[in-house]
Design a protein around this motif. Structure first.
Motif, PDB file in Angstrom:
ATOM      1  N   UNK A  99       7.937  -0.597  -0.829  1.00  0.00           N
ATOM      2  CA  UNK A  99       7.464   0.784  -0.768  1.00  0.00           C
ATOM      3  C   UNK A  99       8.452   1.602   0.058  1.00  0.00           C
ATOM      4  N   UNK A 100       8.906   2.718  -0.499  1.00  0.00           N
ATOM      5  CA  UNK A 100       9.821   3.599   0.223  1.00  0.00           C
ATOM      6  C   UNK A 100       9.076   4.328   1.335  1.00  0.00           C
ATOM      7  N   UNK A 101       9.813   4.705   2.364  1.00  0.00           N
ATOM      8  CA  UNK A 101       9.255   5.510   3.462  1.00  0.00           C
ATOM      9  C   UNK A 101       8.010   4.860   4.056  1.00  0.00           C
ATOM     10  N   UNK A 102       8.174   3.644   4.546  1.00  0.00           N
ATOM     11  CA  UNK A 102       7.045   2.912   5.120  1.00  0.00           C
ATOM     12  C   UNK A 102       6.514   3.581   6.385  1.00  0.00           C
ATOM     13  N   UNK A 103       5.186   3.586   6.498  1.00  0.00           N
ATOM     14  CA  UNK A 103       4.477   4.098   7.676  1.00  0.00           C
ATOM     15  C   UNK A 103       3.313   3.151   7.958  1.00  0.00           C
ATOM     16  N   UNK A 138       0.856  -1.186   0.000  1.00  0.00           N
ATOM     17  CA  UNK A 138       0.000   0.000   0.000  1.00  0.00           C
ATOM     18  C   UNK A 138       0.891   1.234   0.000  1.00  0.00           C
ATOM     19  N   UNK A 139       0.567   2.192  -0.890  1.00  0.00           N
ATOM     20  CA  UNK A 139       1.340   3.436  -0.981  1.00  0.00           C
ATOM     21  C   UNK A 139       0.376   4.570  -1.303  1.00  0.00           C
ATOM     22  N   UNK A 140       0.124   5.430  -0.328  1.00  0.00           N
ATOM     23  CA  UNK A 140      -0.861   6.511  -0.502  1.00  0.00           C
ATOM     24  C   UNK A 140      -0.207   7.876  -0.681  1.00  0.00           C
ATOM     25  N   UNK A 141       1.112   7.898  -0.868  1.00  0.00           N
ATOM     26  CA  UNK A 141       1.835   9.167  -1.022  1.00  0.00           C
ATOM     27  C   UNK A 141       2.493   9.209  -2.400  1.00  0.00           C
ATOM     28  N   UNK A 177       3.043   0.712   3.102  1.00  0.00           N
ATOM     29  CA  UNK A 177       3.911  -0.403   3.509  1.00  0.00           C
ATOM     30  C   UNK A 177       4.124  -1.354   2.344  1.00  0.00           C
ATOM     31  N   UNK A 178       5.174  -2.152   2.447  1.00  0.00           N
ATOM     32  CA  UNK A 178       5.519  -3.144   1.425  1.00  0.00           C
ATOM     33  C   UNK A 178       4.632  -4.380   1.555  1.00  0.00           C
ATOM     34  N   UNK A 179       4.640  -5.207   0.499  1.00  0.00           N
ATOM     35  CA  UNK A 179       3.831  -6.420   0.512  1.00  0.00           C
ATOM     36  C   UNK A 179       4.502  -7.552  -0.239  1.00  0.00           C
TER      37      UNK A 179
END
Length: 465
Positions: free
Chosen positions: A217-221, A154-157, A225-227
């Motif tokens: 995903x870079x800059x995970x929060x 998931x990447x919302x940025x 996040x990566x998957x």
């Protein structure tokens, strides 16, 4: 009340010899098989509407909801052995409260000892509770000390990441070979945008997770996040479908077509395809749900030029290059047009030759209908003088439908339309028959009933063998 099983159960062989139907509404044959209650403690035991059985048919997995709409309040996943009634805790969500994270709708991989379920985001609170754009798929490897694996990235940025999503996945379902996963999807980026842009709406779509390399995903929060898998959206919706067109404003209730896809008229095979419901607008602008299909026989990691898989800040993710949805049913000229009835994720025969869905007949009864994935006229399968009121399941050999009406379980022979009532008379008070699942072998049916006790009414797990 029926007691919990404490000793191994053996299959009760029953020959279902059914005569061909002779009238539009066929009589019901009473068969009354033996019913067993597997769970009994005072909490919910809510089965998924598909893939609840383990690959060896020894376990049923469920979440602990006692209200099907309350995933956000549920903290745990369990499973029960159908032979001796042992219950095991599969997963318990950390920091669970009234705002999340929420877990539920758990499915077994048909080829390995893995389960997959919805999991809300970890930063849940009063301002960011569990929601349809704030969830992901979490898997548990039951053969490896219940090791956890987050499936979809998931990447919302911006800039967004190809193979990662920007919203919430739901209703996960494994393909017949256990390698791919389908899901329904709501995009968080567009949902936020819709609050300030009236031309944008949060429209449901369907997608697929494929067995490609993990997505980083870079800059995970907690929000990005990566998957472990590569995810894409394979349907396409629009805020304002043209009346009378094949455009849709919602894609949902998807199901895999066949165990290994289906055959086209020229004899070639589409190895993986999804059937789903699409909300169209008829010539008068009225909403009509129709059956659609999307073939997945291309490289799903390749994007069309100017249509990025990951979407943009102003658009939802786009389907991969070469993936186009196709309308299969055209029902607007019927007396009762469109797919109607209990909520139903689409099913198909194991060989993929027919896709099944509920629709009203001319008398207004909800019957099961079927259509070829290649299109053509729909065929009415059930011929009952009542409307089914649960979702339905198809036996592994493709011979029978199982479904519920008036708190009873019924079978219908798909070829003849002959119907049999198979559930016995009950000695306990119950309501809410739901989530009928056929086992992988075809020897067992599992379902939920809400059993009424002095402590309240609780969803329990039952089987017919």
């Amino acid at each position: 009340m029926t007691v919990m099983i404490r000793s191994r159960l053996y299959f009760l062989g029953v020959a279902l010899t059914l005569a061909a139907c002779g009238s539009p509404k066929t009589p019901v044959i009473n068969m009354n098989l033996k019913e067993y209650q597997l769970t009994s403690d005072a909490k919910g035991h809510y089965l998924n509407q598909r893939q609840a059985f383990s690959s060896d048919d020894q376990w049923l997995v469920y979440d602990n909801r006692n209200d099907g709409s309350q995933i956000g309040l549920n903290p745990s996943i369990e499973m029960v052995n159908i032979g001796h009634g042992e219950v095991k805790l599969v997963y318990s969500a950390p920091n669970a409260n009234a705002f999340g994270p929420g877990v539920g709708a758990v499915a077994f991989n048909p080829k390995q000892n893995e389960v997959l379920f919805i999991h809300g985001l970890s930063n849940h609170d009063t301002t960011k509770p569990y929601g349809i754009t704030r969830r992901t798929g979490l898997a548990v490897d039951l053969d490896n000390n219940n090791k956890l694996a987050r499936k979809d990235a998931r990447d919302v940025v911006p800039p967004f990441t190809p193979g990662a999503l920007r919203g919430g996945t739901h209703a996960h379902s494994y393909s017949g070979d256990g390698r791919w996963i389908s899901f329904t999807y709501n995009d968080d980026v567009v949902a936020v945008l819709s609050k300030t842009d009236s031309t944008k709406k949060d429209l449901r779509n369907i997608g697929v997770m494929i067995d490609k390399e993990p997505v980083s995903v870079k800059n995970e929060t907690a929000e990005s996040f990566s998957g472990d898998v590569f995810s894409v959206i394979v349907s396409e919706t629009t805020e304002n479908p043209k009346p009378g067109s094949d455009e849709i404003e919602k894609a949902y209730e998807e199901g895999w077509v066949g165990t290994n896809g289906y055959l086209k008229p020229d004899g070639s095979r589409i190895e993986k395809a999804l059937a789903f419901l699409g909300d169209t607008r008829d010539a008068n602008g009225q909403l009509v749900a129709e059956v659609f299909i999307v073939d997945l026989d291309v490289d799903l990691s390749v994007a069309d030029p100017e249509r990025p898989l990951e979407g943009t800040a102003a658009s939802r993710p786009f389907p991969p290059a070469g993936v186009r949805q196709r309308r299969v049913t055209y029902t607007t000229d019927r007396k009762n047009p469109g797919v109607q009835g209990p909520r139903q994720w689409l099913r198909s025969l194991p060989d993929g030759s027919l896709i099944f869905f509920p629709m009203k007949d001319d008398s207004g009864f909800v019957q099961v209908h079927a259509v070829s994935p290649n299109g053509g006229d729909a065929r009415q399968i059930t011929q009952n003088s009542f409307s089914l009121d649960t979702s339905f399941s198809i036996s592994a050999d493709g011979i029978y439908l199982a479904y519920g009406y008036n708190q009873e379980v019924y079978l219908t022979n798909i070829q003849t339309g002959e119907t049999s009532k198979v559930s016995p008379e009950r000695s306990y008070d119950s309501t809410d028959l739901e989530n009928i699942n056929w086992s992988n072998s075809g020897h067992t049916l599992a379902y939920n009933r809400k059993v009424v006790t002095a402590d309240g009414a609780w969803y329990q797990v039952f089987i017919l063998k």
